[in-house]
Design a protein around this motif. Structure first.
Motif, PDB file in Angstrom:
ATOM      1  N   VAL A  63     -56.722  63.984 125.777  1.00 59.64           N
ATOM      2  CA  VAL A  63     -55.402  63.464 126.165  1.00 59.64           C
ATOM      3  C   VAL A  63     -55.559  62.585 127.408  1.00 59.64           C
ATOM      4  CG1 VAL A  63     -53.017  64.041 126.707  1.00 59.64           C
ATOM      5  CG2 VAL A  63     -54.355  65.554 125.225  1.00 59.64           C
ATOM      6  N   ASN A  64     -55.313  61.310 127.236  1.00 55.05           N
ATOM      7  CA  ASN A  64     -55.449  60.326 128.327  1.00 55.05           C
ATOM      8  C   ASN A  64     -54.091  59.914 128.875  1.00 55.05           C
ATOM      9  OD1 ASN A  64     -58.340  60.026 127.570  1.00 55.05           O
ATOM     10  ND2 ASN A  64     -57.460  59.100 125.737  1.00 55.05           N
ATOM     11  N   ASN A  65     -53.128  59.818 128.008  1.00 56.06           N
ATOM     12  CA  ASN A  65     -51.786  59.337 128.375  1.00 56.06           C
ATOM     13  C   ASN A  65     -51.172  60.219 129.472  1.00 56.06           C
ATOM     14  OD1 ASN A  65     -48.712  59.684 127.910  1.00 56.06           O
ATOM     15  ND2 ASN A  65     -49.182  57.694 126.983  1.00 56.06           N
ATOM     16  N   CYS A  66     -50.750  59.579 130.571  1.00 57.25           N
ATOM     17  CA  CYS A  66     -50.274  60.348 131.743  1.00 57.25           C
ATOM     18  C   CYS A  66     -49.015  61.155 131.450  1.00 57.25           C
ATOM     19  CB  CYS A  66     -49.983  59.397 132.906  1.00 57.25           C
ATOM     20  SG  CYS A  66     -51.460  58.613 133.532  1.00 57.25           S
ATOM     21  N   ASP A  67     -48.105  60.581 130.703  1.00 59.46           N
ATOM     22  CA  ASP A  67     -46.871  61.303 130.391  1.00 59.46           C
ATOM     23  C   ASP A  67     -47.172  62.549 129.550  1.00 59.46           C
ATOM     24  OD1 ASP A  67     -45.440  59.410 131.756  1.00 59.46           O
ATOM     25  OD2 ASP A  67     -44.871  58.277 129.960  1.00 59.46           O
ATOM     26  N   LYS A  68     -48.068  62.386 128.584  1.00 58.97           N
ATOM     27  CA  LYS A  68     -48.438  63.537 127.750  1.00 58.97           C
ATOM     28  C   LYS A  68     -49.118  64.619 128.592  1.00 58.97           C
ATOM     29  CE  LYS A  68     -48.856  61.708 123.090  1.00 58.97           C
ATOM     30  NZ  LYS A  68     -49.641  61.595 121.869  1.00 58.97           N
ATOM     31  N   ARG A  69     -49.974  64.192 129.492  1.00 60.08           N
ATOM     32  CA  ARG A  69     -50.645  65.149 130.379  1.00 60.08           C
ATOM     33  C   ARG A  69     -49.628  65.942 131.210  1.00 60.08           C
ATOM     34  NH1 ARG A  69     -55.781  65.036 132.876  1.00 60.08           N
ATOM     35  NH2 ARG A  69     -57.102  63.635 131.737  1.00 60.08           N
ATOM     36  N   ALA A  70     -48.677  65.217 131.777  1.00 60.94           N
ATOM     37  CA  ALA A  70     -47.668  65.881 132.614  1.00 60.94           C
ATOM     38  C   ALA A  70     -46.862  66.867 131.766  1.00 60.94           C
ATOM     39  CB  ALA A  70     -46.757  64.836 133.250  1.00 60.94           C
ATOM     40  N   HIS A  71     -46.541  66.453 130.559  1.00 58.21           N
ATOM     41  CA  HIS A  71     -45.770  67.308 129.653  1.00 58.21           C
ATOM     42  C   HIS A  71     -46.581  68.560 129.277  1.00 58.21           C
ATOM     43  CE1 HIS A  71     -42.805  67.274 125.984  1.00 58.21           C
ATOM     44  NE2 HIS A  71     -42.731  68.386 126.685  1.00 58.21           N
ATOM     45  N   LEU A  72     -47.853  68.365 128.989  1.00 50.75           N
ATOM     46  CA  LEU A  72     -48.712  69.505 128.630  1.00 50.75           C
ATOM     47  C   LEU A  72     -48.873  70.468 129.810  1.00 50.75           C
ATOM     48  CD1 LEU A  72     -51.445  67.687 126.497  1.00 50.75           C
ATOM     49  CD2 LEU A  72     -49.776  69.377 125.669  1.00 50.75           C
ATOM     50  N   ALA A  73     -48.984  69.903 131.019  1.00 52.51           N
ATOM     51  CA  ALA A  73     -49.096  70.749 132.219  1.00 52.51           C
ATOM     52  C   ALA A  73     -47.883  71.666 132.328  1.00 52.51           C
ATOM     53  CB  ALA A  73     -49.231  69.876 133.460  1.00 52.51           C
ATOM     54  N   GLU A  74     -46.722  71.096 132.033  1.00 50.16           N
ATOM     55  CA  GLU A  74     -45.466  71.844 132.087  1.00 50.16           C
ATOM     56  C   GLU A  74     -45.408  72.879 130.948  1.00 50.16           C
ATOM     57  OE1 GLU A  74     -42.127  69.051 132.042  1.00 50.16           O
ATOM     58  OE2 GLU A  74     -40.917  70.679 131.152  1.00 50.16           O
ATOM     59  N   LEU A  75     -45.765  72.454 129.737  1.00 53.96           N
ATOM     60  CA  LEU A  75     -45.740  73.370 128.587  1.00 53.96           C
ATOM     61  C   LEU A  75     -46.703  74.544 128.788  1.00 53.96           C
ATOM     62  CD1 LEU A  75     -45.615  70.819 125.596  1.00 53.96           C
ATOM     63  CD2 LEU A  75     -43.746  72.298 126.410  1.00 53.96           C
ATOM     64  N   ALA A  76     -47.755  74.317 129.553  1.00 59.03           N
ATOM     65  CA  ALA A  76     -48.737  75.383 129.809  1.00 59.03           C
ATOM     66  C   ALA A  76     -48.292  76.319 130.929  1.00 59.03           C
ATOM     67  CB  ALA A  76     -50.096  74.770 130.143  1.00 59.03           C
ATOM     68  N   GLY A  77     -47.048  76.130 131.400  1.00 56.76           N
ATOM     69  CA  GLY A  77     -46.523  77.032 132.424  1.00 56.76           C
ATOM     70  C   GLY A  77     -46.664  76.473 133.834  1.00 56.76           C
ATOM     71  N   GLY A  78     -46.709  75.156 133.941  1.00 51.65           N
ATOM     72  CA  GLY A  78     -46.781  74.535 135.268  1.00 51.65           C
ATOM     73  C   GLY A  78     -48.161  74.569 135.878  1.00 51.65           C
ATOM     74  N   GLN A  79     -49.172  74.257 135.077  1.00 51.54           N
ATOM     75  CA  GLN A  79     -50.554  74.223 135.582  1.00 51.54           C
ATOM     76  C   GLN A  79     -50.900  72.761 135.884  1.00 51.54           C
ATOM     77  OE1 GLN A  79     -53.394  77.078 133.815  1.00 51.54           O
ATOM     78  NE2 GLN A  79     -51.893  77.523 132.248  1.00 51.54           N
ATOM     79  N   ASN A  80     -50.706  72.360 137.154  1.00 50.93           N
ATOM     80  CA  ASN A  80     -50.792  70.934 137.480  1.00 50.93           C
ATOM     81  C   ASN A  80     -52.182  70.343 137.287  1.00 50.93           C
ATOM     82  OD1 ASN A  80     -51.989  72.148 139.631  1.00 50.93           O
ATOM     83  ND2 ASN A  80     -50.769  71.131 141.214  1.00 50.93           N
ATOM     84  N   TYR A  81     -53.223  71.184 137.277  1.00 51.67           N
ATOM     85  CA  TYR A  81     -54.584  70.648 137.058  1.00 51.67           C
ATOM     86  C   TYR A  81     -54.746  70.088 135.647  1.00 51.67           C
ATOM     87  CZ  TYR A  81     -54.383  75.744 136.757  1.00 51.67           C
ATOM     88  OH  TYR A  81     -53.962  77.027 136.548  1.00 51.67           O
ATOM     89  N   VAL A  82     -53.876  70.476 134.728  1.00 53.71           N
ATOM     90  CA  VAL A  82     -53.897  69.866 133.381  1.00 53.71           C
ATOM     91  C   VAL A  82     -53.617  68.363 133.506  1.00 53.71           C
ATOM     92  CG1 VAL A  82     -52.657  69.752 131.166  1.00 53.71           C
ATOM     93  CG2 VAL A  82     -53.302  71.971 132.144  1.00 53.71           C
ATOM     94  N   ALA A  83     -52.726  68.009 134.421  1.00 51.13           N
ATOM     95  CA  ALA A  83     -52.414  66.586 134.631  1.00 51.13           C
ATOM     96  C   ALA A  83     -53.462  65.895 135.494  1.00 51.13           C
ATOM     97  CB  ALA A  83     -51.029  66.455 135.275  1.00 51.13           C
ATOM     98  N   GLN A  84     -54.086  66.652 136.411  1.00 51.11           N
ATOM     99  CA  GLN A  84     -54.940  66.021 137.427  1.00 51.11           C
ATOM    100  C   GLN A  84     -56.420  65.898 137.056  1.00 51.11           C
ATOM    101  OE1 GLN A  84     -53.927  68.615 140.636  1.00 51.11           O
ATOM    102  NE2 GLN A  84     -52.027  67.514 141.104  1.00 51.11           N
ATOM    103  N   ALA A  85     -56.922  66.762 136.200  1.00 56.58           N
ATOM    104  CA  ALA A  85     -58.361  66.769 135.901  1.00 56.58           C
ATOM    105  C   ALA A  85     -58.793  65.426 135.315  1.00 56.58           C
ATOM    106  CB  ALA A  85     -58.682  67.890 134.922  1.00 56.58           C
ATOM    107  N   ALA A  86     -60.040  65.042 135.557  1.00 56.52           N
ATOM    108  CA  ALA A  86     -60.545  63.765 135.035  1.00 56.52           C
ATOM    109  C   ALA A  86     -60.391  63.715 133.519  1.00 56.52           C
ATOM    110  CB  ALA A  86     -62.010  63.587 135.433  1.00 56.52           C
ATOM    111  N   ILE A  87     -60.692  64.827 132.867  1.00 53.86           N
ATOM    112  CA  ILE A  87     -60.585  64.883 131.398  1.00 53.86           C
ATOM    113  C   ILE A  87     -59.814  66.127 131.012  1.00 53.86           C
ATOM    114  CG2 ILE A  87     -61.951  65.330 129.288  1.00 53.86           C
ATOM    115  CD1 ILE A  87     -64.066  63.431 130.330  1.00 53.86           C
TER     116      ILE A  87
END
Lengths: 245, 245
Positions: B51-75
């Motif tokens: 997942v590269n798309n920033c919006d999708k990453r942010a959404h996934l971070a939220e869906l995972a219970g607010g784990q911001n490293y999902v959005a921040q990690a290089a991959i």
């Protein structure tokens, strides 16, 4: 790339072993390496039965569909998904345990996978070979009885470990573009890639040193999935306290 | 013991990453290392969505219970158990596919585990850190929609990869005698061993550099298992064509 990655890339299952034994201290090191893998919510739900007794080994080899290396390998391990330990933890704190959830089945099963993959790679780093024995699930209830597994413990797979007495070729895997996708799932190019892979695999099967055959991956898969897949699994797992809801 | 085993023994999850990027060629090497793991009956049922798309990453971070490293990690990767590919293989050979068996769910899920554990260790061998994201299963249906997963494909877990910006301590595991048993299952000494381990873990939690707490393993487990565990999983998986029989 580096030694760790090269070790992974050179993985092949080993089904013929020398008579050389493995010191128990080395096995304990492998187990600690396995335990070091991540474990979902720190659940640590993998329990391993090391089977030493010759009669039990022979019986397990037969239950696995006549895989004689189960009896012959220096070490044979049965990886079990175990939530009985968690029942004990709940009892120790007078907490009722809510069990039977599919989610728990997933984490308990995956724990065994992560643990075992570390064991396999650690073993290979010591010059050992291995083969997973999913065939234990052919007769899973008998395996469970033989190992006296209580409720909430099920045998996921076996693992043979020993010094290799064969040197099989590395088997080619699907092209990376088939297994790695970007941002969403799409299979629009998969058939083309799989066709090319089928040709590559046919060449591998035709040229390899043993068990020569003439088959691509997609054909092999289509023949396998045309049949029922261990239809007894769901009722067995439910009887052990898993997959009830 | 050796470098491979020492690498395993030093594993910790990493949840803070630097901004340093990872070349795509390195990721492809990690994927090939993952593919080299054993795969039950050569099923090769793991598909990864990067997942590269920033919006999708942010959404996934939220869906995972607010784990911001999902959005921040290089991959960020989502490991999916995929039998849609096998449907394609069956279609290519005009063979009907028998799906829905619990056995198939097990092999498809385990494939992801073995594959991912190789990826994690290969990544660590390159100086990267990682954390598995089981929290994707909190909102699995929304994750599946976001990634446009078809039938027979389900997201098992996510994985963050990046260069570590923290250096957490290694977390002690259960004593070996609790997880390694001889010839049959027995838990007669487990409570004593777990009591000792609880004390060890309390010391670890009290002394560690972040998220200090006062809890043993058995207490932690008893509190977690006193609750429902993602009760939506079974109906979701059945709706995707898994665990129907």
């Amino acid at each position: 790339m580096n030694d760790v990655i090269n070790l992974m890339l050179s993985h092949r299952s080993i089904r013929k072993f020398t008579d050389q034994q493995i010191p128990q201290a080395n096995l304990e090191t492998l187990i600690k390496a396995g335990q070091s893998a991540a474990t979902s919510s720190f659940i640590q739900s993998c329990t391993i039965i090391q089977v030493n007794n010759c009669d039990k080994r022979a019986h397990l080899a037969e239950l696995a569909g006549g895989q004689n290396y189960v009896a012959q390998a220096a070490i044979f391990l049965v990886f079990c998904a175990d939530m009985q330990r968690h029942q004990l933890a709940c009892d120790m704190h007078q907490q009722p345990m809510q069990s039977g959830f599919t989610e728990q089945f997933i984490t308990a099963t995956l724990d065994c996978g992560l643990f075992a993959q570390n064991v396999v790679l650690a073993a290979e780093s010591l010059g050992l070979g291995s083969v997973y024995i999913g065939g234990l699930r052919n007769n899973i209830a008998q395996v469970g009885e033989l190992l006296q597994l209580p409720d909430l413990v099920y045998p996921v797979f076996g693992l043979c470990l020993g010094y290799p007495a064969q040197n099989p070729e590395v088997k080619p895997r699907l092209p990376v573009e088939v297994v790695l996708k970007q941002d969403c799932y799409t299979d629009e190019n998969d058939q083309t890639s799989i066709n090319a892979y089928d040709q590559q695999l046919k060449q591998y099967y035709a040229a390899r040193s043993s068990n020569v055959k003439q088959q691509g991956w997609s054909e092999q898969i289509s023949k396998m999935l045309n049949k029922e897949a261990r239809p007894h699994m769901l009722s067995y797992l439910q009887s052990k306290g898993y997959l009830q809801k």
